[in-house]
Design a protein around this motif. Structure first.
Motif, PDB file in Angstrom:
ATOM      1  N   ALA A 125       0.809  -1.191   0.066  1.00  0.00           N
ATOM      2  CA  ALA A 125       0.171   0.009  -0.047  1.00  0.00           C
ATOM      3  C   ALA A 125       0.811   1.344   0.170  1.00  0.00           C
ATOM      4  O   ALA A 125       0.378   2.285  -0.570  1.00  0.00           O
ATOM      5  CB  ALA A 125      -0.953   0.003   1.084  1.00  0.00           C
ATOM      6  N   ASN A 126       1.951   1.236   0.736  1.00  0.00           N
ATOM      7  CA  ASN A 126       2.754   2.521   0.779  1.00  0.00           C
ATOM      8  C   ASN A 126       4.024   2.403  -0.156  1.00  0.00           C
ATOM      9  O   ASN A 126       4.812   3.173  -0.239  1.00  0.00           O
ATOM     10  CB  ASN A 126       3.558   2.542   2.289  1.00  0.00           C
ATOM     11  CG  ASN A 126       2.277   2.712   3.214  1.00  0.00           C
ATOM     12  OD1 ASN A 126       1.365   3.569   2.888  1.00  0.00           O
ATOM     13  ND2 ASN A 126       2.381   1.995   4.256  1.00  0.00           N
ATOM     14  N   SER A 127       4.048   1.525  -1.068  1.00  0.00           N
ATOM     15  CA  SER A 127       5.130   1.275  -2.004  1.00  0.00           C
ATOM     16  C   SER A 127       4.779   2.255  -3.352  1.00  0.00           C
ATOM     17  O   SER A 127       3.527   2.521  -3.566  1.00  0.00           O
ATOM     18  CB  SER A 127       5.250   0.082  -2.664  1.00  0.00           C
ATOM     19  OG  SER A 127       5.273  -0.883  -1.726  1.00  0.00           O
ATOM     20  N   LEU A 128       5.838   2.796  -4.102  1.00  0.00           N
ATOM     21  CA  LEU A 128       5.507   3.296  -5.351  1.00  0.00           C
ATOM     22  C   LEU A 128       5.025   2.278  -6.293  1.00  0.00           C
ATOM     23  O   LEU A 128       5.681   1.250  -6.548  1.00  0.00           O
ATOM     24  CB  LEU A 128       7.065   3.903  -5.741  1.00  0.00           C
ATOM     25  CG  LEU A 128       6.892   4.369  -7.377  1.00  0.00           C
ATOM     26  CD1 LEU A 128       6.033   5.670  -7.405  1.00  0.00           C
ATOM     27  CD2 LEU A 128       8.392   4.866  -7.865  1.00  0.00           C
ATOM     28  N   LEU A 129       3.719   2.419  -7.024  1.00  0.00           N
ATOM     29  CA  LEU A 129       3.236   1.565  -7.897  1.00  0.00           C
ATOM     30  C   LEU A 129       3.690   1.928  -9.401  1.00  0.00           C
ATOM     31  O   LEU A 129       3.505   3.149  -9.579  1.00  0.00           O
ATOM     32  CB  LEU A 129       1.843   1.551  -7.749  1.00  0.00           C
ATOM     33  CG  LEU A 129       1.190   1.303  -6.185  1.00  0.00           C
ATOM     34  CD1 LEU A 129      -0.159   1.451  -6.518  1.00  0.00           C
ATOM     35  CD2 LEU A 129       1.854  -0.121  -5.923  1.00  0.00           C
ATOM     36  N   ILE A 130       4.068   1.114 -10.092  1.00  0.00           N
ATOM     37  CA  ILE A 130       4.498   1.553 -11.493  1.00  0.00           C
ATOM     38  C   ILE A 130       4.001   0.481 -12.432  1.00  0.00           C
ATOM     39  O   ILE A 130       4.045  -0.893 -12.158  1.00  0.00           O
ATOM     40  CB  ILE A 130       6.227   1.261 -11.524  1.00  0.00           C
ATOM     41  CG1 ILE A 130       6.757   2.532 -10.782  1.00  0.00           C
ATOM     42  CG2 ILE A 130       6.575   1.339 -13.110  1.00  0.00           C
ATOM     43  CD1 ILE A 130       6.364   4.021 -11.217  1.00  0.00           C
ATOM     44  N   GLN A 131       3.253   0.806 -13.312  1.00  0.00           N
ATOM     45  CA  GLN A 131       2.348   0.077 -14.256  1.00  0.00           C
ATOM     46  C   GLN A 131       3.247  -0.431 -15.314  1.00  0.00           C
ATOM     47  O   GLN A 131       3.494   0.241 -16.487  1.00  0.00           O
ATOM     48  CB  GLN A 131       1.056   1.038 -14.979  1.00  0.00           C
ATOM     49  CG  GLN A 131       0.173   0.096 -15.604  1.00  0.00           C
ATOM     50  CD  GLN A 131      -0.910  -0.089 -14.820  1.00  0.00           C
ATOM     51  OE1 GLN A 131      -1.697   0.761 -13.904  1.00  0.00           O
ATOM     52  NE2 GLN A 131      -1.307  -1.339 -14.768  1.00  0.00           N
ATOM     53  N   LEU A 132       3.952  -1.743 -14.945  1.00  0.00           N
ATOM     54  CA  LEU A 132       4.715  -2.403 -16.122  1.00  0.00           C
ATOM     55  C   LEU A 132       3.721  -3.332 -17.001  1.00  0.00           C
ATOM     56  O   LEU A 132       4.060  -3.225 -18.316  1.00  0.00           O
ATOM     57  CB  LEU A 132       5.740  -3.343 -15.201  1.00  0.00           C
ATOM     58  CG  LEU A 132       6.742  -4.093 -15.881  1.00  0.00           C
ATOM     59  CD1 LEU A 132       7.452  -3.368 -17.084  1.00  0.00           C
ATOM     60  CD2 LEU A 132       7.399  -5.087 -15.109  1.00  0.00           C
ATOM     61  N   THR A 133       2.865  -4.023 -16.521  1.00  0.00           N
ATOM     62  CA  THR A 133       1.953  -4.565 -17.452  1.00  0.00           C
ATOM     63  C   THR A 133       0.621  -4.042 -17.193  1.00  0.00           C
ATOM     64  O   THR A 133       0.148  -3.521 -15.841  1.00  0.00           O
ATOM     65  CB  THR A 133       2.007  -6.322 -16.994  1.00  0.00           C
ATOM     66  OG1 THR A 133       1.601  -6.281 -15.711  1.00  0.00           O
ATOM     67  CG2 THR A 133       3.264  -6.690 -17.199  1.00  0.00           C
ATOM     68  N   GLU A 134      -0.449  -4.397 -17.910  1.00  0.00           N
ATOM     69  CA  GLU A 134      -1.750  -4.076 -17.655  1.00  0.00           C
ATOM     70  C   GLU A 134      -2.633  -5.573 -17.567  1.00  0.00           C
ATOM     71  O   GLU A 134      -2.493  -6.136 -19.003  1.00  0.00           O
ATOM     72  CB  GLU A 134      -2.572  -3.146 -18.743  1.00  0.00           C
ATOM     73  CG  GLU A 134      -1.836  -2.024 -18.387  1.00  0.00           C
ATOM     74  CD  GLU A 134      -2.208  -0.888 -19.397  1.00  0.00           C
ATOM     75  OE1 GLU A 134      -3.225  -1.098 -20.254  1.00  0.00           O
ATOM     76  OE2 GLU A 134      -1.567   0.015 -19.675  1.00  0.00           O
ATOM     77  N   GLY A 135      -3.439  -5.669 -16.702  1.00  0.00           N
ATOM     78  CA  GLY A 135      -4.305  -6.657 -16.603  1.00  0.00           C
ATOM     79  C   GLY A 135      -3.602  -8.089 -16.342  1.00  0.00           C
ATOM     80  O   GLY A 135      -2.550  -8.164 -15.735  1.00  0.00           O
ATOM     81  N   CYS A 136      -4.031  -9.062 -16.924  1.00  0.00           N
ATOM     82  CA  CYS A 136      -3.258 -10.503 -16.454  1.00  0.00           C
ATOM     83  C   CYS A 136      -3.663 -11.414 -17.835  1.00  0.00           C
ATOM     84  O   CYS A 136      -4.895 -11.349 -18.408  1.00  0.00           O
ATOM     85  CB  CYS A 136      -3.928 -11.037 -15.447  1.00  0.00           C
ATOM     86  SG  CYS A 136      -3.437 -12.712 -14.985  1.00  0.00           S
ATOM     87  N   THR A 137      -2.867 -12.297 -18.171  1.00  0.00           N
ATOM     88  CA  THR A 137      -3.015 -13.510 -19.292  1.00  0.00           C
ATOM     89  C   THR A 137      -3.984 -14.449 -19.053  1.00  0.00           C
ATOM     90  O   THR A 137      -4.252 -15.228 -19.796  1.00  0.00           O
ATOM     91  CB  THR A 137      -1.741 -13.891 -19.887  1.00  0.00           C
ATOM     92  OG1 THR A 137      -1.042 -14.294 -18.644  1.00  0.00           O
ATOM     93  CG2 THR A 137      -0.801 -12.964 -20.475  1.00  0.00           C
ATOM     94  N   TYR A 138      -4.109 -14.733 -17.486  1.00  0.00           N
ATOM     95  CA  TYR A 138      -4.869 -15.875 -17.065  1.00  0.00           C
ATOM     96  C   TYR A 138      -6.450 -15.385 -16.904  1.00  0.00           C
ATOM     97  O   TYR A 138      -6.631 -13.935 -16.911  1.00  0.00           O
ATOM     98  CB  TYR A 138      -4.513 -16.569 -16.087  1.00  0.00           C
ATOM     99  CG  TYR A 138      -3.085 -16.975 -16.210  1.00  0.00           C
ATOM    100  CD1 TYR A 138      -2.607 -18.350 -16.688  1.00  0.00           C
ATOM    101  CD2 TYR A 138      -1.884 -16.189 -16.019  1.00  0.00           C
ATOM    102  CE1 TYR A 138      -1.398 -18.830 -16.995  1.00  0.00           C
ATOM    103  CE2 TYR A 138      -0.546 -16.733 -16.005  1.00  0.00           C
ATOM    104  CZ  TYR A 138      -0.305 -17.969 -16.664  1.00  0.00           C
ATOM    105  OH  TYR A 138       0.876 -18.476 -16.716  1.00  0.00           O
ATOM    106  N   LYS A 139      -7.284 -16.349 -16.599  1.00  0.00           N
ATOM    107  CA  LYS A 139      -8.618 -15.855 -16.382  1.00  0.00           C
ATOM    108  C   LYS A 139      -9.332 -16.926 -15.411  1.00  0.00           C
ATOM    109  O   LYS A 139     -10.015 -17.610 -15.623  1.00  0.00           O
ATOM    110  CB  LYS A 139      -9.462 -15.684 -17.733  1.00  0.00           C
ATOM    111  CG  LYS A 139     -10.688 -14.952 -17.491  1.00  0.00           C
ATOM    112  CD  LYS A 139     -11.540 -14.621 -18.865  1.00  0.00           C
ATOM    113  CE  LYS A 139     -12.643 -13.646 -18.697  1.00  0.00           C
ATOM    114  NZ  LYS A 139     -13.790 -13.898 -17.711  1.00  0.00           N
TER     115      LYS A 139
END
Ligand SMILES: C[S@@+](CC[C@H](N)C(=O)[O-])C[C@H]1O[C@@H](n2cnc3c(N)ncnc32)[C@H](O)[C@@H]1O
Ligand code: SF4
Length: 307
Positions: free
Chosen positions: A20-34
């Motif tokens: 929660a207190n980490s820097l969040l960086i969007q490397l990927t979007e979503g997920c390949t699984y379902k």
């Protein structure tokens, strides 16, 4: 999609509570699984973002927050799938910008850990990728197949051992109530096989590793929600959930009695917050569960539960 100053985010983002207190960086979007229970990929087309754009976000973070960042979490639901060279490049870049950085972390599906070689994982670990959050969900193969996890108990064991070998901390989650209310046999197998999975991965040394139980939520839009609406799936009661967790704890029997497995079931989805070290606190945890089964008024009310 949303923009936060110089840093790009594709909402909703998924991160572990402990980041929660980490820097969040969007490397990927979503997920390949379902997976049938999960909403991570409901509204997003999966992609690994352009690495130059991810680096721009890291530059933006450095401008906004200065160089004092200690932790980074690379989003989204399964960033371990990022090709090795790209994952290494962004990790190394992050450490050049933030000299006090202590760790980078990712969500990781067991199959995507297995796809990376031991050398690649060790290189990532040495570069600063220090923690992977892995969704085991269960050790019971029939249930893993039923919820379309696309990984089996043996995959989880292999993935955990590879992380330990690379010196990447494992933080794994399992889901209480995953088999539903109407089949006590499935519930028992889920608990016993999950304990066997955790017993099997127990490292020989005294490193810290994390195991957490969430309790199943059934979010709208998921396959499980559809099954529930069609009357094919019924959620467990709080009592069934606690009994299942009790069987899991009873079956914990580590080959290394000095192991330091931090056990938690204190997520917002849980009825009863529990924290302890396995196997040391096994008896205490069982007593807490016994007490809660006799005093249900102490449980978190249904309307306060969430993901
Ligand atoms: C966002 S997922 C990422 C995990 C990683 N992608 C993997 O599958 O190994 C994080 C974890 O949240 C938990 N989770 C997801 N949906 C849930 C639900 N509906 N109820 C309870 N727990 C859930 C599962 O344990 C899942 O592995
Ligand atoms: S549990 Fe993990 S692998 Fe499954 S859909 Fe969610 S994020 Fe993807």
């Amino acid at each position: 999609m949303s923009d936060n100053g110089d840093i790009y985010y594709c909402s909703p983002v998924f991160r572990p509570p402990s980041e929660a207190n980490s820097l969040l960086i969007q490397l990927t979007e979503g997920c390949t699984y379902k997976c049938d229970f999960c909403m991570s990929n409901l509204r997003k087309q999966f992609k690994v973002r352009d690495i130059s754009k991810v680096k721009q976000d890291l530059d933006g973070a450095r401008k906004q927050y200065g160089n004092n960042i200690r932790r980074i979490f690379f989003l989204d639901g399964n960033a371990m799938i990022t090709p090795f060279k790209k994952l290494l490049e962004v990790t190394q870049y992050a450490y050049t910008l933030f000299p006090h950085l202590e760790r980078c972390g990712v969500y990781a599906h067991s199959k995507d850990i297995i796809k990376k070689t031991d050398d690649q994982l060790k290189t990532l670990s040495d570069a600063g990728l220090k923690i992977a959050y892995v969704g085991f969900e269960s050790g019971y193969n029939a249930l893993l197949k039923n919820v379309h996890k696309h990984a089996l108990k043996e995959d989880h064991i292999k993935a955990a051992k590879k992380l330990f070998k690379a010196n990447i901390t494992l933080s794994a989650t399992l889901i209480n109530g995953l088999g539903g209310a109407n089949n006590p046999e499935i519930s028992e197998k889920h608990a016993v096989e999950s304990a066997d999975l955790i017993n099997n991965i127990c490292p020989e040394d005294d490193r810290i590793w994390y195991i957490a139980f969430l309790s199943l939520m059934v979010p709208p839009g998921t396959e499980m929600f559809k099954r529930k609406q069609e009357g094919m799936f019924e959620e467990m009661s709080s009592e069934q959930i606690l009994r299942e967790l009790k069987i899991f704890i009873e079956n914990i029997d580590f080959p290394n009695k000095k192991a330091k497995c931090v056990f938690r079931s204190n997520h917002a989805s849980n009825y009863l917050p529990i924290k302890g070290i396995l196997e040391k606190d096994k008896q205490k945890i069982l007593e807490t569960l016994e007490y809660a089964l006799l005093h249900k008024e102490i449980l978190r009310p249904e309307f306060y539960r969430g993901l």
